[in-house]
Design a protein around this motif. Sequence first.
Motif, PDB file in Angstrom:
ATOM      1  N   GLU A  11       0.725  -1.084  -0.289  1.00 44.82           N
ATOM      2  CA  GLU A  11      -0.048  -0.154  -0.110  1.00 44.82           C
ATOM      3  C   GLU A  11       0.767   1.144   0.088  1.00 44.82           C
ATOM      4  N   TYR A  49      10.715   6.992   5.612  1.00 45.65           N
ATOM      5  CA  TYR A  49      10.174   6.707   6.919  1.00 45.65           C
ATOM      6  C   TYR A  49       9.113   7.528   7.146  1.00 45.65           C
ATOM      7  N   ASP A  50       9.362   8.808   7.383  1.00 44.92           N
ATOM      8  CA  ASP A  50       8.625   9.707   8.210  1.00 44.92           C
ATOM      9  C   ASP A  50       7.451  10.046   7.263  1.00 44.92           C
ATOM     10  N   LEU A  52       5.762   8.142   5.261  1.00 42.84           N
ATOM     11  CA  LEU A  52       5.043   7.019   4.685  1.00 42.84           C
ATOM     12  C   LEU A  52       4.429   6.510   6.228  1.00 42.84           C
ATOM     13  N   LYS A  53       4.932   7.177   7.304  1.00 38.03           N
ATOM     14  CA  LYS A  53       4.496   6.265   8.733  1.00 38.03           C
ATOM     15  C   LYS A  53       2.813   6.474   8.833  1.00 38.03           C
ATOM     16  N   ALA A  54       2.305   7.290   8.358  1.00 35.15           N
ATOM     17  CA  ALA A  54       0.718   7.392   8.708  1.00 35.15           C
ATOM     18  C   ALA A  54       0.121   6.184   8.127  1.00 35.15           C
ATOM     19  N   ILE A  55       0.738   5.599   7.042  1.00 29.36           N
ATOM     20  CA  ILE A  55       0.236   4.558   6.320  1.00 29.36           C
ATOM     21  C   ILE A  55       0.810   3.242   6.781  1.00 29.36           C
ATOM     22  N   LYS A  87       3.399   1.356   9.646  1.00 26.47           N
ATOM     23  CA  LYS A  87       4.142   1.551  10.919  1.00 26.47           C
ATOM     24  C   LYS A  87       5.331   0.295  10.842  1.00 26.47           C
ATOM     25  N   GLY A  88       5.221  -0.717  10.114  1.00 21.47           N
ATOM     26  CA  GLY A  88       6.098  -1.830  10.101  1.00 21.47           C
ATOM     27  C   GLY A  88       7.300  -1.528   9.208  1.00 21.47           C
ATOM     28  N   MET A  89       7.524  -0.453   8.610  1.00 18.24           N
ATOM     29  CA  MET A  89       8.561  -0.579   7.682  1.00 18.24           C
ATOM     30  C   MET A  89      10.039  -0.774   8.302  1.00 18.24           C
ATOM     31  N   VAL A  90      11.119  -1.157   7.628  1.00 18.83           N
ATOM     32  CA  VAL A  90      12.133  -1.646   7.952  1.00 18.83           C
ATOM     33  C   VAL A  90      13.270  -0.960   6.984  1.00 18.83           C
ATOM     34  N   ILE A  91      14.411  -0.158   7.586  1.00 18.46           N
ATOM     35  CA  ILE A  91      15.412   0.026   6.828  1.00 18.46           C
ATOM     36  C   ILE A  91      16.510  -0.596   7.200  1.00 18.46           C
ATOM     37  N   LYS A  92      17.111  -1.183   5.867  1.00 17.10           N
ATOM     38  CA  LYS A  92      18.114  -2.234   5.779  1.00 17.10           C
ATOM     39  C   LYS A  92      19.181  -2.073   4.962  1.00 17.10           C
TER      40      LYS A  92
END
Lengths: 158, 158, 158, 158, 158, 158
Positions: free
Chosen positions: D40, D128-129, D131-134, D136-141
Amino acid sequence: MKSDLTHLDEKKRPKMVDVGVKEETERIAVASGIIEVTPEAFEAVKNETTKKGAVLHTAVIAAIMGAKRTPDLIPMCHPLLLTSINCDVEELPNLPGFKLIVTCKLKGRTGVEMEALTGVSIGLLTIYDMLKAIDKGMVIKNIQLERKSGGKSGDFVR
Amino acid sequence: MKSDLTHLDEKKRPKMVDVGVKEETERIAVASGIIEVTPEAFEAVKNETTKKGAVLHTAVIAAIMGAKRTPDLIPMCHPLLLTSINCDVEELPNLPGFKLIVTCKLKGRTGVEMEALTGVSIGLLTIYDMLKAIDKGMVIKNIQLERKSGGKSGDFVR
Amino acid sequence: MKSDLTHLDEKKRPKMVDVGVKEETERIAVASGIIEVTPEAFEAVKNETTKKGAVLHTAVIAAIMGAKRTPDLIPMCHPLLLTSINCDVEELPNLPGFKLIVTCKLKGRTGVEMEALTGVSIGLLTIYDMLKAIDKGMVIKNIQLERKSGGKSGDFVR
Amino acid sequence: MKSDLTHLDEKKRPKMVDVGVKEETERIAVASGIIEVTPEAFEAVKNETTKKGAVLHTAVIAAIMGAKRTPDLIPMCHPLLLTSINCDVEELPNLPGFKLIVTCKLKGRTGVEMEALTGVSIGLLTIYDMLKAIDKGMVIKNIQLERKSGGKSGDFVR
Amino acid sequence: MKSDLTHLDEKKRPKMVDVGVKEETERIAVASGIIEVTPEAFEAVKNETTKKGAVLHTAVIAAIMGAKRTPDLIPMCHPLLLTSINCDVEELPNLPGFKLIVTCKLKGRTGVEMEALTGVSIGLLTIYDMLKAIDKGMVIKNIQLERKSGGKSGDFVR
Amino acid sequence: MKSDLTHLDEKKRPKMVDVGVKEETERIAVASGIIEVTPEAFEAVKNETTKKGAVLHTAVIAAIMGAKRTPDLIPMCHPLLLTSINCDVEELPNLPGFKLIVTCKLKGRTGVEMEALTGVSIGLLTIYDMLKAIDKGMVIKNIQLERKSGGKSGDFVR
């Protein structure tokens, strides 16, 4: 008596002096300062020192980062590219207190004593901050240039 | 003897202490410090003072801006919203030198002595910077808290 | 599907969203991340850890200072007054590597996950910097939100 | 095994290492990192990308500005004069997610991998900032150095 | 018509252009700008000018410090080492208002007009700030490059 | 005529005025400014606008970030917690040029016009920077407060 307030122009307005005509040389400055604390605070740092040294370690990091921020803080200081920043801390059990020594180096067109002095100041303020719950009477003192070399005006040794 | 190094956690790691539980109160801190200079440098500032006051004026501005930068400089200091910063400078003709006094106010959850002390330090370093072409032996000293009020731990007067 | 890109206005221009209507609540966010290093680099930190812990200690300080700088770095982040920042470091001998966990607290109108995540990122970059002479193949990974509470949108636990 | 923790002096205190003896050479570093997002969130950025690209565009600007702030953020990094910063973003539809690549150049005395890695980190945090309203599980790697050239220690290619 | 938007790459992403190929030359830029104020505000500054010049003096210091912060503020500006910053203020009694002129110098690879223009802007905003209790209708105008020399593209004089 | 230069104390020294006695209210300020460019530069931005809008987009981000930096830049400005920053850009084909409008909001004790004006200034300087390879004669003008509400001194509408 003519005093050379080099940071003021002929209208007495502040200016950042022109160093473009100066030569790039290797410049070194060493500054130091002392924080006087209570015996209780001195012992707290020392005990902790024998384990992990968190207070003095934090001060050293703050001093290094503070030295790099000098042109943001001191209005007439030139931006410059410090090539080295080194700190040392001496325990002064008789005062009691701690002495912080900061050495800055540069290949550039202007001296680095303000960077060394700013590093010392920020480092000592950091010790103050971390001890202030124990000791509200601490005094920061004797922030001074120890020696300086590499400039046109000759070397300085206190 | 138990010493309360509040900026270290149980593993001796630095932390920014939790002030969320403290109440918002009116907090005031006054700090001061001195720069000792040669008679020649003292006169240079004074002469210029009677005209435009550029050196001391620049120091006051640097002190105010420096006090605002405290949480960027002192690792464990909280960001906070100073409501007022005020400076005063006293001439000390017998030293000779200058005394800088900085007063900070806040409606908030933590004391503002570090802000006042940082303001004093940056202001005095600015005087140093503007006089260093005349005087390389200057000493910054007696940076200390004069008084403090508004916190849970009670008022402090030196 | 309607996606709520809250940081863009109706013309798709970035904006700092209005949090003035939100209530001041106690907000907490915990973020973590990992740096994977060679066994040689892992041992270098561990040996040094048993003495003074300089690498991990420096990383913790950088994480705390970095978390405070979040609104200067992330364009649409609000300035805010963190009331607490806490770090923990776990050794991961099997990876080998280190896990950095940062906890941020606020009494305010917006969440603090970006502050915790920025703290983790800056802290891990600091470990990288201090080990890069030994190990050029390090990888920073799994920077993620662990949990978050206090906002209108409900609590989050990974 | 002798490990060369170059940022610690003989007393295990952090220092900013002396690069004054190094030669000025053309130095290049390329770093990359990935943010993994929900389908999404991926679609939200892509849809918006076909119009104005605000999310990725903001990330690129934050990466460039963040790379310039490296010496303010990473305690032992030298101030330096980046001559070029370039970003690229790749869509990773299978993850789904985005890959950010930052290239930094310098004519100077020290490598620029920390600048490239810091740029990547700040850029990914910015995505991240936004998209964080959509999600909350994002991962930076996978924040890592891709290649580096120009230093005394030889070129590096992952 | 081909327009050379040098700050965008072939994908229209912003970049900090590569100046590593440019030669180090002596570069000078002069910029100016005007603030138009009410006669009452003009008199307030002038009266105070004849004493201590605090408003204009503060503006000059803010202009110098602001010029140094240019690469932190303007996303695609290169960090650089200004060798000199000089300000002048002209009273414009007929407007009434004040004209601020900032001169920046550099030995380096890129022009310094943005530094001079940023200095002018921050200086005029500082005058605005200090007069806004008297005058809410002030207008800042005519911020422009006066002349520029030292670059490959030839000298510019307005 | 008594003029209320509120930023000077009785000795004409600058101070950051005490806002601790003011009430926390919802405060809004709208400021605007214009950059006048050549038709060629105007077309370059417009063409690019219809694709990705990189120049104006970058200006908006710089304006938002610049507004947040106001207390670091304008010496007597209070640190404060902007709750919202919003930008709009109007094309002015007849000038030709661009108008940038910045709206700032705060729940706090002091007005936010300086934040809005600083945002406008930094945003317009960013457009200047990105067009200066095409057009060296650009002029930034009419930086002014459009309206302001929420303060004790009453609302202002230009």
